[in-house]
Write a protein that holds these residues in place. Structure first.
Motif, mmCIF file in Angstrom:
data_model
loop_
_atom_site.group_PDB
_atom_site.id
_atom_site.type_symbol
_atom_site.label_atom_id
_atom_site.label_comp_id
_atom_site.label_asym_id
_atom_site.label_seq_id
_atom_site.Cartn_x
_atom_site.Cartn_y
_atom_site.Cartn_z
ATOM 1 N N PRO A 222 0.809 -1.227 0.000
ATOM 2 C CA PRO A 222 0.000 0.000 0.000
ATOM 3 C C PRO A 222 0.844 1.279 0.000
ATOM 4 O O PRO A 222 0.473 2.265 -0.651
ATOM 5 N N GLN A 223 1.979 1.267 0.702
ATOM 6 C CA GLN A 223 2.825 2.452 0.768
ATOM 7 C C GLN A 223 3.604 2.691 -0.527
ATOM 8 O O GLN A 223 3.939 3.834 -0.862
ATOM 9 N N LEU A 224 3.878 1.617 -1.275
ATOM 10 C CA LEU A 224 4.688 1.740 -2.490
ATOM 11 C C LEU A 224 3.850 1.688 -3.765
ATOM 12 O O LEU A 224 4.400 1.736 -4.864
ATOM 13 N N ALA A 225 2.537 1.611 -3.615
ATOM 14 C CA ALA A 225 1.670 1.439 -4.784
ATOM 15 C C ALA A 225 1.898 2.518 -5.840
ATOM 16 O O ALA A 225 1.857 2.241 -7.046
ATOM 17 N N ASN A 226 2.166 3.749 -5.416
ATOM 18 C CA ASN A 226 2.344 4.850 -6.371
ATOM 19 C C ASN A 226 3.575 4.683 -7.258
ATOM 20 O O ASN A 226 3.702 5.387 -8.266
ATOM 21 N N LEU A 227 4.470 3.766 -6.903
ATOM 22 C CA LEU A 227 5.627 3.513 -7.765
ATOM 23 C C LEU A 227 5.200 2.990 -9.136
ATOM 24 O O LEU A 227 5.962 3.080 -10.098
ATOM 25 N N LEU A 228 3.978 2.449 -9.221
ATOM 26 C CA LEU A 228 3.495 1.969 -10.515
ATOM 27 C C LEU A 228 3.405 3.095 -11.539
ATOM 28 O O LEU A 228 3.447 2.843 -12.747
ATOM 29 N N ASN A 229 3.304 4.342 -11.065
ATOM 30 C CA ASN A 229 3.264 5.475 -11.985
ATOM 31 C C ASN A 229 4.580 5.645 -12.736
ATOM 32 O O ASN A 229 4.626 6.336 -13.757
ATOM 33 N N GLU A 230 5.649 5.015 -12.220
ATOM 34 C CA GLU A 230 6.945 5.101 -12.882
ATOM 35 C C GLU A 230 7.140 3.978 -13.899
ATOM 36 O O GLU A 230 8.098 3.994 -14.671
ATOM 37 N N ALA A 231 6.248 2.992 -13.891
ATOM 38 C CA ALA A 231 6.367 1.878 -14.841
ATOM 39 C C ALA A 231 5.905 2.334 -16.222
ATOM 40 O O ALA A 231 5.086 3.244 -16.363
ATOM 41 N N ALA A 232 6.435 1.689 -17.247
ATOM 42 C CA ALA A 232 6.073 2.044 -18.622
ATOM 43 C C ALA A 232 4.595 1.751 -18.857
ATOM 44 O O ALA A 232 4.133 0.637 -18.577
ATOM 45 N N PRO A 233 3.820 2.717 -19.382
ATOM 46 C CA PRO A 233 2.383 2.483 -19.635
ATOM 47 C C PRO A 233 2.114 1.277 -20.525
ATOM 48 O O PRO A 233 1.130 0.567 -20.320
ATOM 49 N N ALA A 234 3.002 1.026 -21.504
ATOM 50 C CA ALA A 234 2.802 -0.138 -22.382
ATOM 51 C C ALA A 234 2.943 -1.439 -21.594
ATOM 52 O O ALA A 234 2.223 -2.413 -21.843
ATOM 53 N N ARG A 235 3.857 -1.453 -20.639
ATOM 54 C CA ARG A 235 4.040 -2.659 -19.818
ATOM 55 C C ARG A 235 2.837 -2.872 -18.912
ATOM 56 O O ARG A 235 2.386 -4.010 -18.706
ATOM 57 N N LEU A 236 2.288 -1.783 -18.382
ATOM 58 C CA LEU A 236 1.112 -1.913 -17.517
ATOM 59 C C LEU A 236 -0.096 -2.413 -18.299
ATOM 60 O O LEU A 236 -0.933 -3.141 -17.754
#
Length: 459
Positions: A222-236
Motif C-alpha cells: 500500500p505504501q509503495l503502490a504509487n511507484l506503478l506510476n513510474e512503470a512504462a504504460p505499455a508494460r502496464l
C-alpha cells in the motif's frame, strides 16, 4: 555432461553469491512432476543442452504449476549456456531482448524460452543498469545460485533438473508452494523498488494459484503502490491483460483493491467506485469480471475492448454526470466523457486505439437502447459493436433493474425477421399513440396580443 553447479562452457559467467543459501534437492519420488506433463519440445531442449555439457533445468512458473497439479501453458528453461551458445545448438533459435537477453527456440506455434543464469551484481560491463532504483537492464550472467536469489518469489525459484528428475530448491520455495504462500526473495521494499510491477505479479499469482501473500511481502505494497506510476504504460497494459484475462479476474480485482493498487492504475474509476454509495457499480464490475473468468474457463474468446469498457465504466458514468450538471447537452456529454476518460487513462496505461475506439463505441451505444424509432433500431442492430454493447447492457442490469425492459426488447429484436420487427415497432407506436389519446386534452391557452395586459414584454 556438465556439473549443474558450475558454469561449464560459459567463460563470461561469474559467481557472485554473497548471501548464504542452502540447496535442498527433492528427489523424483518426493514430488509430483512427471515428464509426461511437460511439453515434449521443452524436454527436447533440456536433453540437447544436457548432452552438450550444459546444465539444463525447467524453471519458474511451469515447475510451480506442476507441483500444484496445474497445467502450465509456457515452459521456460534455465541454463549456464549463453544465448549465443544456445543459438549454436538450435537452428530454430532466435535471440531477443535488450533489457533481458533471451533465446527463443521455436517449434511451430510453440516457443521454448531459454534464459542464461543471471547474477545479481553490476560487473562494470554496463550489462546491468539501475535508474532511480529500478532495474532497466539485466544481462550479467552467473551461477544457478545467483539465478535463484535474483528471482522474484520463492515459488518461482524452483529448478527441475533433467539429469536426475529432481527439484532443486535454493530459497525455501518448495515448502512455500506446499503452504500455498507467495513470498518475495530478499527485502520486499527493495525488490518492489527495483521493479514495481512485482506488486501486480504478487496479486495476480496469488489470485491464480489461490495462494496467500506472506505478511512481510504484503506489508509494503500500500505504501509503495504509487511507484506503478513510474512503470512504462505499455508494460502496464500487458499486465492488465494478464490480471483480468487469465481466468482469475475477480480475485485479481479484489487483490488490487485490497492493497490500493487499483486506485493507482485506474484512478478515476477508483474515485467513482468509492463515491457510489449503493455499490451498484462495483457489483456490475464484479459480475462482468466473473463472466469473463467463465468465458476463459470455457475457452471462449475475450476482448480487451470489452474489459476496458467494464473497468472504466465507473469513470465514464462519473464524468458524464459532472458534465450534465454543468449544463452540457446529453449526447455531447457522452462524447466528451468518453474522450476525457480515455485521455486521462492513457497517462497510466497505454491503451491502443484498436481497443479504445471500440470501448467508446460500447459506451455510446448504451444511449441508443432506449430508442424505438424504426430507423434507429435497425441502425443499432447492424452496428458492428452491437453484440458487445448488448452484452454490456445486460451487465448494467446488475447495477439497475431499470434496464430490464430494454434488455427484453433488444433480445427479442435479434430473434425477429426484418418484417416481424417492423410490425412489432408499428404495434408499439400504435399503442403509444392510443395511450396518448386516452389522456385528457389540455386546454389551449389563448395567445395574448402584444401590449395587452399580462403579455410578455417585447425584447
Amino acid at each position: 555432461m556438465g556439473n549443474p553447479e558450475t558454469s561449464t562452457g560459459s567463460a563470461n559467467i561469474i559467481p557472485s553469491v554473497t548471501t548464504p543459501i542452502s540447496l535442498r534437492v527433492i528427489p523424483r519420488d518426493q514430488h509430483t512432476i512427471s515428464r509426461k506433463d511437460i511439453s515434449p519440445n521443452a524436454v527436447r531442449v533440456l536433453y540437447r543442452l544436457r548432452d552438450a555439457g550444459f546444465g539444463a533445468y525447467l524453471v519458474g512458473g511451469a515447475v510451480r504449476d506442476l507441483l500444484v497439479n496445474g497445467h502450465p501453458k509456457d515452459f521456460d528453461v534455465a541454463t549456464d549456456a549463453t544465448p549465443e551458445q544456445v543459438k549454436q545448438l538450435f537452428r530454430n533459435c532466435r535471440l531477443i531482448g535488450r533489457r533481458f537477453r533471451l533465446a527463443h527456440v521455436v517449434f511451430g506455434r510453440e516457443i521454448i524460452e531459454v534464459a542464461t543464469f543471471r547474477a545479481n551484481i553490476d560487473d562494470g560491463s554496463g550489462d546491468r543498469e539501475m535508474e532511480n532504483g529500478m532495474l532497466v537492464r539485466d544481462n550479467v550472467y552467473g551461477s544457478i545460485e545467483d539465478d535463484a536469489i535474483r528471482r522474484d518469489f520463492t515459488c518461482n525459484a524452483l529448478y527441475y533438473a533433467i539429469e536426475d528428475f529432481s527439484v532443486r530448491d535454493y530459497t525455501g520455495g518448495f515448502e512455500d508452494v506446499q503452504a500455498r504462500l507467495m513470498k518475495l526473495i530478499g527485502d520486499p521494499e527493495q525488490r518492489y523498488r527495483e521493479d514495481p510491477v512485482r506488486m501486480l505479479r504478487a496479486v495476480r499469482l496469488a489470485g491464480k494459484l489461490g495462494f496467500q501473500i506472506e505478511e512481510k511481502t504484503a506489508a509494503p505494497i500500500p505504501q509503495l503502490a504509487n511507484l506503478l506510476n513510474e512503470a512504462a504504460p505499455a508494460r502496464l497494459f500487458e499486465e492488465v491483460l494478464k490480471l483480468f484475462l487469465g481466468g482469475h479476474g475477480v480475485a485479481s480485482f479484489e487483490g488490487l483493491e485490497r492493497y490500493g493498487l487499483f486506485d493507482v492504475m485506474f484512478p478515476e474509476s477508483g474515485k467513482a467506485l468509492r463515491s457510489n454509495r449503493s455499490g451498484a457499480l462495483r457489483r456490475m464490475l464484479i459480475e462482468g469480471l466473473a463472466n469473463t473468468d467463465q468465458r476463459v474457463a470455457n475457452d471462449e474468446p475475450v476482448s480487451p475492448s470489452f474489459l476496458f469498457a467494464l473497468l472504466l465504466w465507473p469513470a465514464f458514468c462519473r464524468t458524464q454526470a459532472t458534465l450534465l450538471k454543468q449544463g452540457v447537452a446529453e449526447e455531447e456529454a457522452q462524447r466528451r466523457a468518453a474522450d476525457r476518460v480515455t485521455l486521462h487513462q492513457l497517462t497510466t496505461i497505454a491503451l491502443p486505439r484498436r481497443f479504445s475506439l471500440p470501448m467508446q463505441e460500447i459506451w455510446l451505444l448504451q444511449a441508443r437502447f432506449g430508442s424505438r424509432q424504426r430507423k434507429r433500431v435497425f441502425r443499432t442492430l447492424t452496428h458492428p459493436r452491437f453484440r458487445a454493447a448488448f452484452d454490456f447492457l445486460i451487465l448494467r442490469q446488475v447495477a439497475s433493474s431499470e434496464h430490464a425492459s430494454d434488455v427484453a426488447f433488444w433480445r427479442e429484436a435479434q430473434q425477429q425477421s426484418g418484417r416481424e420487427l417492423e410490425s412489432a415497432l408499428d404495434d408499439l407506436h400504435t399503442q403509444d399513440a392510443d395511450d396518448a389519446g386516452d389522456e385528457p386534452r389540455k386546454r389551449r391557452r389563448r395567445r395574448r396580443r402584444p401590449g395587452a395586459p399580462g403579455a410578455p414584454a417585447a425584447e
